[in-house]
Enzyme design. Sequence first.
Site, PDB file in Angstrom:
ATOM      1  N   CYS A 194       0.809  -1.228   0.000  1.00 12.14           N
ATOM      2  CA  CYS A 194       0.000   0.000   0.000  1.00 12.14           C
ATOM      3  C   CYS A 194       0.843   1.281   0.000  1.00 12.14           C
ATOM      4  O   CYS A 194       0.625   2.189  -0.821  1.00 12.14           O
ATOM      5  CB  CYS A 194      -0.954  -0.011   1.194  1.00 12.14           C
ATOM      6  N   HIS A 221      -2.829   6.542   4.133  1.00 11.28           N
ATOM      7  CA  HIS A 221      -1.413   6.611   4.483  1.00 11.28           C
ATOM      8  C   HIS A 221      -0.847   7.946   3.969  1.00 11.28           C
ATOM      9  O   HIS A 221      -1.065   8.318   2.801  1.00 11.28           O
ATOM     10  CB  HIS A 221      -0.623   5.481   3.818  1.00 11.28           C
TER      11      HIS A 221
HETATM   12  P1  NAP Z   1      -7.715  -9.008   7.518  1.00 12.71           P
HETATM   13  O1  NAP Z   1      -8.588  -7.838   7.752  1.00 12.71           O
HETATM   14  O2  NAP Z   1      -7.062  -9.657   8.677  1.00 12.71           O
HETATM   15  O3  NAP Z   1      -8.537 -10.109   6.666  1.00 12.71           O
HETATM   16  C1  NAP Z   1      -8.039 -11.389   6.417  1.00 12.71           C
HETATM   17  C2  NAP Z   1      -9.046 -12.230   5.622  1.00 12.71           C
HETATM   18  O4  NAP Z   1      -8.502 -13.536   5.407  1.00 12.71           O
HETATM   19  C3  NAP Z   1     -10.389 -12.446   6.310  1.00 12.71           C
HETATM   20  O5  NAP Z   1     -11.407 -12.551   5.354  1.00 12.71           O
HETATM   21  C4  NAP Z   1     -10.207 -13.798   7.013  1.00 12.71           C
HETATM   22  O6  NAP Z   1     -11.430 -14.502   7.199  1.00 12.71           O
HETATM   23  C5  NAP Z   1      -9.375 -14.539   5.977  1.00 12.71           C
HETATM   24  N1  NAP Z   1      -8.561 -15.587   6.581  1.00 12.71           N
HETATM   25  C6  NAP Z   1      -7.697 -15.467   7.625  1.00 12.71           C
HETATM   26  N2  NAP Z   1      -7.118 -16.664   7.906  1.00 12.71           N
HETATM   27  C7  NAP Z   1      -7.649 -17.549   7.035  1.00 12.71           C
HETATM   28  C8  NAP Z   1      -7.457 -18.946   6.828  1.00 12.71           C
HETATM   29  N3  NAP Z   1      -6.587 -19.673   7.571  1.00 12.71           N
HETATM   30  N4  NAP Z   1      -8.172 -19.557   5.850  1.00 12.71           N
HETATM   31  C9  NAP Z   1      -9.030 -18.868   5.080  1.00 12.71           C
HETATM   32  N5  NAP Z   1      -9.254 -17.523   5.209  1.00 12.71           N
HETATM   33  C10 NAP Z   1      -8.563 -16.880   6.193  1.00 12.71           C
HETATM   34  O7  NAP Z   1      -6.501  -8.590   6.538  1.00 12.71           O
HETATM   35  P2  NAP Z   1      -6.428  -7.406   5.432  1.00 12.71           P
HETATM   36  O8  NAP Z   1      -5.889  -6.177   6.039  1.00 12.71           O
HETATM   37  O9  NAP Z   1      -7.724  -7.359   4.712  1.00 12.71           O
HETATM   38  O10 NAP Z   1      -5.271  -7.934   4.484  1.00 12.71           O
HETATM   39  C11 NAP Z   1      -5.460  -8.970   3.523  1.00 12.71           C
HETATM   40  C12 NAP Z   1      -4.193  -9.087   2.670  1.00 12.71           C
HETATM   41  O11 NAP Z   1      -3.983  -7.865   1.951  1.00 12.71           O
HETATM   42  C13 NAP Z   1      -2.908  -9.328   3.486  1.00 12.71           C
HETATM   43  O12 NAP Z   1      -2.044 -10.169   2.753  1.00 12.71           O
HETATM   44  C14 NAP Z   1      -2.322  -7.935   3.619  1.00 12.71           C
HETATM   45  O13 NAP Z   1      -0.945  -7.943   3.838  1.00 12.71           O
HETATM   46  C15 NAP Z   1      -2.700  -7.330   2.276  1.00 12.71           C
HETATM   47  N6  NAP Z   1      -2.790  -5.860   2.238  1.00 12.71           N
HETATM   48  C16 NAP Z   1      -3.512  -5.180   3.184  1.00 12.71           C
HETATM   49  C17 NAP Z   1      -3.635  -3.791   3.092  1.00 12.71           C
HETATM   50  C18 NAP Z   1      -4.420  -2.966   4.083  1.00 12.71           C
HETATM   51  O14 NAP Z   1      -4.427  -1.717   3.953  1.00 12.71           O
HETATM   52  N7  NAP Z   1      -5.096  -3.569   5.077  1.00 12.71           N
HETATM   53  C19 NAP Z   1      -3.025  -3.111   2.039  1.00 12.71           C
HETATM   54  C20 NAP Z   1      -2.318  -3.841   1.095  1.00 12.71           C
HETATM   55  C21 NAP Z   1      -2.214  -5.198   1.197  1.00 12.71           C
HETATM   56  P3  NAP Z   1     -12.246 -14.476   8.612  1.00 12.71           P
HETATM   57  O15 NAP Z   1     -12.817 -13.097   8.753  1.00 12.71           O
HETATM   58  O16 NAP Z   1     -13.262 -15.516   8.411  1.00 12.71           O
HETATM   59  O17 NAP Z   1     -11.227 -14.779   9.672  1.00 12.71           O
END
Ligand code: NAP
Length: 354
Positions: A151, A245
């Site tokens: 990001c 950010h």
């Molecule tokens: P998050 O809010 O923690 O969401 C994670 C998602 O993955 C949820 O839908 C969760 O489902 C699912 N999940 C977790 N463990 C799992 C498992 N063992 N099996 C199947 N599904 C699972 O994370 P996020 O911030 O959205 O980030 C997601 C990805 O994007 C990451 O790789 C992160 O590094 C990347 N990213 C994030 C951002 C940001 O600004 N947040 C920016 C760029 C990239 P449940 O709800 O059912 O647990």
Amino acid sequence: MKRKVAVLGATGIVGQRFVSLLVNHPWFNLALLTGSERSAGKKYTESVKWVLEKPIPEELEDYVLEPLDVDLILREGIDIAFIALPADVAQQIEVELAKRGIVVVSNASPMRMEPDIPLLLPEVNAEHVEVVEYQRARREWSGYIVKVPNCTTAILTLSLKPLVDDFGVKRVIASSMQALSGAGLTGVPSVVILDNLIPYIEGEEEKVESESLKILGRVLGNEIALNTNIVVSASCHRVMVLEGHTIAVFAELEEKATVEEVTRSMELFASNKIRGLNLPTAPSKPIIVRREVDRPQPRLDRLEGGGMSVVVGRIRADKALGGVKYVVLGHNTIRGAAGTGVLIAELLVAKRLA
Ligand code: NAP
């Protein structure tokens, strides 16, 4: 014909953004949402902890969360899978999907730096999609993987692109103030961040320093070569902002340029690389320059261009590096994640790669 798409990790903070951008998308049919074992089998609207500024779209009422199952994704005839899963979970499944013919657009960090995997910011490096044919042949996959940049890197690199094109850039120092949503839905505990900031985000500085060079690199033969003319040094910090950010940037330029010339270069930056493709998620102005002394601010500016524009302000001469310094702000879950993911998928469709 609309492409059938899936969002894997649809309940997370990035997953929610994907779902909201895809639910009424003109080119995509949102056909499948997955959650973890905790939520699979439940109704999406009942299981998700919705945190976006607009209410949950009523079209989502009938969706049930599916488990993470490659066979199911294939049976459903999914064309494109958007990955919003934690890195360790994403790594295995996205390779399996690509092997079996799915186009994977992934936000997860593994494989971002591999030279046959495009790290795409369409306004900056749309031509990097060329390497997917080589990726498929080399890895013997019938599908392929493209990656969305980190990001902070996406926001920084978009602001640097006009300077790279117009004046050349040698050295960049970037100091970020990153929103809480960047750490995911269960990210930073309130007792840790309230009345505070955390001057460390694991792995973030390394990503900014390396990914920028790949995004600003070029296709050489069948692979993407890093831009080795530029050196980036980053310091990344978590602050108590919900979304958006902000980065203080100091850039040494190859050619001398006045503040007004730099301002014009950013204001006139047009996404030539995707011009004429009419991608629905492309903002009309990828960079918006504000001349007020106290902008950009996350709360006021993060939703410019539907969250797809970055907002630059405070462009000044820099005495230390002898170039310019400025502040850039971007929406981390839209421009820094799901919005760029959807824009990439639109680019792939427009280029007949999906
Ligand atoms: P998050 O809010 O923690 O969401 C994670 C998602 O993955 C949820 O839908 C969760 O489902 C699912 N999940 C977790 N463990 C799992 C498992 N063992 N099996 C199947 N599904 C699972 O994370 P996020 O911030 O959205 O980030 C997601 C990805 O994007 C990451 O790789 C992160 O590094 C990347 N990213 C994030 C951002 C940001 O600004 N947040 C920016 C760029 C990239 P449940 O709800 O059912 O647990």
